[in-house]
Design a protein around this motif. Sequence first.
Motif, PDB file in Angstrom:
ATOM      1  N   TYR A  18       1.071  -0.874   0.201  1.00 44.19           N
ATOM      2  CA  TYR A  18       0.257  -0.336   0.176  1.00 44.19           C
ATOM      3  C   TYR A  18       1.051   1.620   0.010  1.00 44.19           C
ATOM      4  CZ  TYR A  18      -3.179  -3.124   1.670  1.00 44.19           C
ATOM      5  OH  TYR A  18      -4.963  -3.715   1.781  1.00 44.19           O
ATOM      6  N   HIS A  19       0.634   1.970  -0.391  1.00 42.71           N
ATOM      7  CA  HIS A  19       1.007   3.702  -0.763  1.00 42.71           C
ATOM      8  C   HIS A  19       0.173   4.844  -0.426  1.00 42.71           C
ATOM      9  CE1 HIS A  19       3.645   6.533  -2.215  1.00 42.71           C
ATOM     10  NE2 HIS A  19       3.014   7.049  -2.526  1.00 42.71           N
ATOM     11  N   ALA A  20       0.871   5.626   0.375  1.00 41.10           N
ATOM     12  CA  ALA A  20       0.428   6.741   0.550  1.00 41.10           C
ATOM     13  C   ALA A  20       1.190   8.254   0.558  1.00 41.10           C
ATOM     14  CB  ALA A  20      -1.231   6.643   2.088  1.00 41.10           C
ATOM     15  N   ALA A  21       0.364   8.924   0.645  1.00 41.20           N
ATOM     16  CA  ALA A  21       0.782  10.011   0.314  1.00 41.20           C
ATOM     17  C   ALA A  21       1.427  10.946   1.503  1.00 41.20           C
ATOM     18  CB  ALA A  21       0.692  11.406  -0.115  1.00 41.20           C
ATOM     19  N   SER A  22       1.388  10.488   2.812  1.00 39.39           N
ATOM     20  CA  SER A  22       1.524  10.794   4.485  1.00 39.39           C
ATOM     21  C   SER A  22       1.273   9.219   4.832  1.00 39.39           C
ATOM     22  CB  SER A  22       1.450  12.336   4.466  1.00 39.39           C
ATOM     23  OG  SER A  22      -0.431  11.848   4.815  1.00 39.39           O
ATOM     24  N   TRP A  23       1.726   9.491   6.309  1.00 38.57           N
ATOM     25  CA  TRP A  23       0.831   8.665   6.881  1.00 38.57           C
ATOM     26  C   TRP A  23      -0.112   8.370   7.409  1.00 38.57           C
ATOM     27  CZ3 TRP A  23       2.460   3.861   8.778  1.00 38.57           C
ATOM     28  CH2 TRP A  23       1.916   3.946  10.073  1.00 38.57           C
ATOM     29  N   ALA A  24      -0.804  10.057   7.539  1.00 38.10           N
ATOM     30  CA  ALA A  24      -1.984  10.611   7.856  1.00 38.10           C
ATOM     31  C   ALA A  24      -2.773   9.966   7.218  1.00 38.10           C
ATOM     32  CB  ALA A  24      -1.862  11.640   7.996  1.00 38.10           C
ATOM     33  N   LEU A  25      -2.881   9.665   5.707  1.00 34.86           N
ATOM     34  CA  LEU A  25      -3.304   9.438   4.445  1.00 34.86           C
ATOM     35  C   LEU A  25      -3.373   8.112   4.630  1.00 34.86           C
ATOM     36  CD1 LEU A  25      -2.786  11.936   2.206  1.00 34.86           C
ATOM     37  CD2 LEU A  25      -5.016  11.719   3.309  1.00 34.86           C
ATOM     38  N   LEU A  26      -2.709   6.909   4.915  1.00 34.94           N
ATOM     39  CA  LEU A  26      -2.590   4.859   4.936  1.00 34.94           C
ATOM     40  C   LEU A  26      -3.890   4.944   5.146  1.00 34.94           C
ATOM     41  CD1 LEU A  26      -0.771   2.770   4.294  1.00 34.94           C
ATOM     42  CD2 LEU A  26      -0.328   3.139   6.675  1.00 34.94           C
ATOM     43  N   ALA A  27      -4.401   5.139   6.438  1.00 30.48           N
ATOM     44  CA  ALA A  27      -5.848   4.442   6.447  1.00 30.48           C
ATOM     45  C   ALA A  27      -6.716   5.416   7.059  1.00 30.48           C
ATOM     46  CB  ALA A  27      -5.679   4.273   8.438  1.00 30.48           C
ATOM     47  N   PRO A  28      -8.088   5.171   5.192  1.00 31.54           N
ATOM     48  CA  PRO A  28      -8.795   6.401   5.431  1.00 31.54           C
ATOM     49  C   PRO A  28      -9.580   6.059   6.568  1.00 31.54           C
ATOM     50  CG  PRO A  28      -8.472   5.448   3.876  1.00 31.54           C
ATOM     51  CD  PRO A  28      -7.218   4.721   4.691  1.00 31.54           C
ATOM     52  N   GLY A  29     -10.131   4.425   7.303  1.00 37.35           N
ATOM     53  CA  GLY A  29     -11.272   4.316   8.015  1.00 37.35           C
ATOM     54  C   GLY A  29     -10.297   4.000   9.177  1.00 37.35           C
ATOM     55  N   GLU A  30     -11.355   3.575   9.726  1.00 39.82           N
ATOM     56  CA  GLU A  30     -11.429   3.538  10.943  1.00 39.82           C
ATOM     57  C   GLU A  30     -12.498   2.523  11.498  1.00 39.82           C
ATOM     58  OE1 GLU A  30      -9.731   6.141  14.308  1.00 39.82           O
ATOM     59  OE2 GLU A  30     -11.861   6.267  14.643  1.00 39.82           O
ATOM     60  N   ILE A  31     -12.328   1.702  12.590  1.00 32.15           N
ATOM     61  CA  ILE A  31     -12.845   0.552  13.527  1.00 32.15           C
ATOM     62  C   ILE A  31     -12.991   0.931  15.069  1.00 32.15           C
ATOM     63  CG2 ILE A  31     -13.808  -1.821  14.194  1.00 32.15           C
ATOM     64  CD1 ILE A  31     -12.460  -2.713  11.286  1.00 32.15           C
ATOM     65  N   ARG A  32     -13.645   1.000  15.380  1.00 30.10           N
ATOM     66  CA  ARG A  32     -14.306   1.654  16.427  1.00 30.10           C
ATOM     67  C   ARG A  32     -14.719   0.698  17.667  1.00 30.10           C
ATOM     68  NH1 ARG A  32     -14.275   7.093  14.392  1.00 30.10           N
ATOM     69  NH2 ARG A  32     -16.558   7.123  14.589  1.00 30.10           N
ATOM     70  N   LEU A  33     -14.324  -0.274  18.720  1.00 27.50           N
ATOM     71  CA  LEU A  33     -14.958  -1.179  19.609  1.00 27.50           C
ATOM     72  C   LEU A  33     -15.345  -0.202  20.500  1.00 27.50           C
ATOM     73  CD1 LEU A  33     -16.167  -3.445  20.731  1.00 27.50           C
ATOM     74  CD2 LEU A  33     -14.526  -3.873  21.309  1.00 27.50           C
ATOM     75  N   ASP A  34     -16.266   0.235  21.596  1.00 29.78           N
ATOM     76  CA  ASP A  34     -16.387   0.935  22.857  1.00 29.78           C
ATOM     77  C   ASP A  34     -16.373  -0.514  23.396  1.00 29.78           C
ATOM     78  OD1 ASP A  34     -16.450   3.458  22.503  1.00 29.78           O
ATOM     79  OD2 ASP A  34     -18.776   2.816  21.115  1.00 29.78           O
ATOM     80  N   GLY A  35     -16.173  -0.132  24.732  1.00 31.85           N
ATOM     81  CA  GLY A  35     -15.805  -1.213  25.939  1.00 31.85           C
ATOM     82  C   GLY A  35     -16.646  -1.592  26.469  1.00 31.85           C
ATOM     83  N   GLY A  36     -17.752  -0.890  26.312  1.00 35.83           N
ATOM     84  CA  GLY A  36     -19.048  -1.183  27.482  1.00 35.83           C
ATOM     85  C   GLY A  36     -18.627  -0.991  29.336  1.00 35.83           C
ATOM     86  N   ALA A  37     -19.521  -1.850  29.728  1.00 36.87           N
ATOM     87  CA  ALA A  37     -19.360  -2.494  31.311  1.00 36.87           C
ATOM     88  C   ALA A  37     -17.659  -2.290  31.899  1.00 36.87           C
ATOM     89  CB  ALA A  37     -20.120  -2.957  31.796  1.00 36.87           C
ATOM     90  N   ALA A  38     -17.578  -0.952  32.987  1.00 36.13           N
ATOM     91  CA  ALA A  38     -16.023  -0.810  33.545  1.00 36.13           C
ATOM     92  C   ALA A  38     -15.418  -2.397  33.712  1.00 36.13           C
ATOM     93  CB  ALA A  38     -16.496   0.224  34.631  1.00 36.13           C
ATOM     94  N   GLN A  39     -14.772  -2.446  33.924  1.00 31.37           N
ATOM     95  CA  GLN A  39     -13.078  -4.098  34.024  1.00 31.37           C
ATOM     96  C   GLN A  39     -11.922  -3.575  34.865  1.00 31.37           C
ATOM     97  OE1 GLN A  39     -12.688  -7.129  31.045  1.00 31.37           O
ATOM     98  NE2 GLN A  39     -14.133  -5.998  29.493  1.00 31.37           N
ATOM     99  N   THR A  40     -12.034  -4.479  35.338  1.00 33.18           N
ATOM    100  CA  THR A  40     -10.662  -4.094  36.557  1.00 33.18           C
ATOM    101  C   THR A  40      -9.330  -5.322  35.986  1.00 33.18           C
ATOM    102  OG1 THR A  40     -11.946  -4.084  38.597  1.00 33.18           O
ATOM    103  CG2 THR A  40      -9.485  -5.211  38.651  1.00 33.18           C
ATOM    104  N   ILE A  41      -8.220  -4.778  36.071  1.00 37.31           N
ATOM    105  CA  ILE A  41      -6.819  -5.818  35.631  1.00 37.31           C
ATOM    106  C   ILE A  41      -6.262  -5.486  37.172  1.00 37.31           C
ATOM    107  CG2 ILE A  41      -4.791  -5.381  34.428  1.00 37.31           C
ATOM    108  CD1 ILE A  41      -5.454  -2.834  32.630  1.00 37.31           C
ATOM    109  N   VAL A  42      -6.299  -6.966  37.552  1.00 40.02           N
ATOM    110  CA  VAL A  42      -5.999  -7.286  38.311  1.00 40.02           C
ATOM    111  C   VAL A  42      -4.685  -7.473  38.645  1.00 40.02           C
ATOM    112  CG1 VAL A  42      -6.810  -9.277  40.116  1.00 40.02           C
ATOM    113  CG2 VAL A  42      -8.390  -9.320  38.017  1.00 40.02           C
ATOM    114  N   ALA A  43      -3.915  -7.265  39.428  1.00 38.99           N
ATOM    115  CA  ALA A  43      -2.351  -7.816  40.172  1.00 38.99           C
ATOM    116  C   ALA A  43      -2.540  -8.389  41.027  1.00 38.99           C
ATOM    117  CB  ALA A  43      -2.120  -5.868  40.499  1.00 38.99           C
ATOM    118  N   PRO A  44      -1.545  -9.339  41.188  1.00 40.32           N
ATOM    119  CA  PRO A  44      -0.451  -9.003  40.514  1.00 40.32           C
ATOM    120  C   PRO A  44      -0.963  -9.974  39.166  1.00 40.32           C
ATOM    121  CG  PRO A  44       0.246 -10.754  42.006  1.00 40.32           C
ATOM    122  CD  PRO A  44      -0.944 -10.215  42.011  1.00 40.32           C
ATOM    123  N   GLY A  45      -2.093 -10.281  39.126  1.00 35.27           N
ATOM    124  CA  GLY A  45      -2.146 -10.540  37.551  1.00 35.27           C
ATOM    125  C   GLY A  45      -1.468 -12.324  37.249  1.00 35.27           C
TER     126      GLY A  45
END
Length: 742
Positions: free
Chosen positions: A419-446
């Motif tokens: 793939y080629h683009a005139a700049s890094w900003a133009l390399l990916a014209p689209g975006e897939i977004r995921l909203d995380g929903g409910a709060a979660q916990t990163i458990v330590a020490p895990g």
Amino acid sequence: MRRKLSAVAVIAAGLIATPSADAAISQVFTKTTTPLNCTVQANGQRFCSGSILSWDGIPLDVNVGFPPEAAPDGAWPVIGIYHGWGGSKLALNGTDAQRALTRGYAVFTMTDRGWGASCGAAMRTDARCVGKGYIHLMHNGYEVRDAQYALGQLADDGVVDPAKIGATGGSYGGGMSIALGALRNRTQLPNGTLVPWTSPLGKPMTIAATVPEYTWSDIAYALTPNGSNLDYVANASYLSGGHRVGVQKQSWNTTLYLGGALAGFYAPVGTDSSADITGWKNLTDTGGPFDGVSAAADMVSELTANHSAFSIDDSVAPAPALLANGWNDDLFPVDESLRYYNKVRAKYPNAPISMFHLDFGHSPRAGAISAADRAALTVAENAWLDYYVRGVGSEPADARGGVDILTSKCPVSGAGTRYHAASWALLAPGEIRLDGGAAQTIVAPGTAPSNAFTSGDVCTTTASADNASAATYKVPAATTAYTLAGSPTIVATLDVKGANDMVAARLYDVDGATQRLIARGVQRPVGAGAGPTQQVFQLHPQAWTVQPGHVLKLELLAQDSTYLRTPGSAAPQQSIGVSALQLRLPVVDAPGSNLGNGVTVATPAAKLVPAGDKLARDYVTEAGGSAGGTVGATLSLTMGAPATFGAFTPGVDREYTAATTANVISTAGDAALTVSDPGHLMNGTFALPETLRVEIAPATWTGPVSNAAVAITFRQHIGATDALRTGAYTRTLTFTLSTTNP
């Protein structure tokens, strides 16, 4: 390790030296050191090999090669080829050197200070090495200066052109070539002072072009990342956005350090603050905490100031650079190029700088470049050096900001999709977004991940069972393939209790019972102890096609051992609450594409820019001069009447002021107005000696809906002895308006 850590691949081009431009080259280094004799090979090439003395008297083991004799035989364009960590000078009959010699370049290659016959392990007690010949970790004032000094000697011999010098190398050698390009026509002394780069006999010297491979631009970030790097900000310095000393890449720091301890020469701990490799390793081995630790602050200051091209003074535009890093290189990933690229583009938008990223770099995760991918990169590198060093051919397409990529793929021996683009900003014209929903916990020490992924490659799989201690998020399986191209971005509210906590992030491609690691990153969170705080960080960039039926899974963990070092016992990791998470995945697919199963491609969301940072040039919309203009549907800038100073009075030391206003309307969020460096007021071809100064008040204003009148003051100082011309003095200014908070 493989050639990743030792020798570099890429292009070549060399140096040579001769007493006369019209005589055949029989010796080099004839003016300031013991000459090295040159031997004619069966194919007519001339090889010169041996030891010379560098600027401070240490021995440097060098090889110099020339194409077959020409008329005149001298002032060859030259390419320096620099080796990787633990390596030594490259053989002149090897692939890299021959690639340059057969295309009409001289070749220079040397063993870096502290390795092999340049004060390596066997020479630690040599009188010429004691107290100075040790490894300085690619210090601008030592290893880089060594290369400059040797090239200058060849220029004094008349065998290389002092204005036609290229530089290339991989890993440690890439660090040499990117630093040479950033310095360009300057030499850094050990005390940090920059002086013009001249040969020992006074010839001006300059780098014409560089092609670094899989190297770093900020060695502090590369070895101890903290999450401050974002691919859409203009100047992503190590401590930007309130970040602090980060998390040691344990596996890589250990491997590299032990290699140097065995084969190289380290300074004793505490004897040289510019080369305290053992001291830095011991410090980061503790796992922190580093806040308030003077040794940690000193380490970061030293590594960023003197060992990183990103921090080299940029008052001079860098040499044309084609940067190449590897998607799956966990030591020096693609963001090491992006940081430097964005900084250069911000100040010098028309400077030749381009990127070519693919699946190669440091073993084991990126250890085997496919033949097809190597051939594509070689073509691009040859064209770059031929144009900018030799002046042959046409300027490469989109040389001023263009980006080429080859995707990762399975098996790795295949050809990546380009793939080629005139700049890094133009390399990916689209975006897939995921909203995380409910709060979660990163458990330590895990629980440590089942696979550390410090071996194998991007095709290596592990069981896809979720880690119970992780915060986990999944993008549903689409029914149509799509291609990730860029940096996965995480915007989330984190409730961090401990200043030494970290968030290790992993992105997997899940195919049923198995999964592949396709991107990773780490964040040293900001706002520790301040309660839930929104922040943004990214995983290393990747180019990867997600096949139909595959799920993308994000894991946020309290540890990623043994890749990352876990926090030390003095301040152990604590659990972290995660809420309002959004995962943003840049894709080459067009906005509006329906990929099936509820997965759609959106227009990229507004970037979240941390306080103190600003958007990279290619992400900013500009309006220029004193004319009004509308920038997008939710962000506008209208300039007031042109500012006029009136007549300047000759012979009077005085400060002149003029003013105008700018009206800014923003409904997208916080906005900021800045102005480009205005330079000098001009009257025809005549320029006032002191630069025009611009002041904006207020510098920022907040939304979400705002209509702000911003005062702009121009100041020009005229000295009593300044020459003046009658007529109007004018200057066109560029105003930049950007959102700073979505």
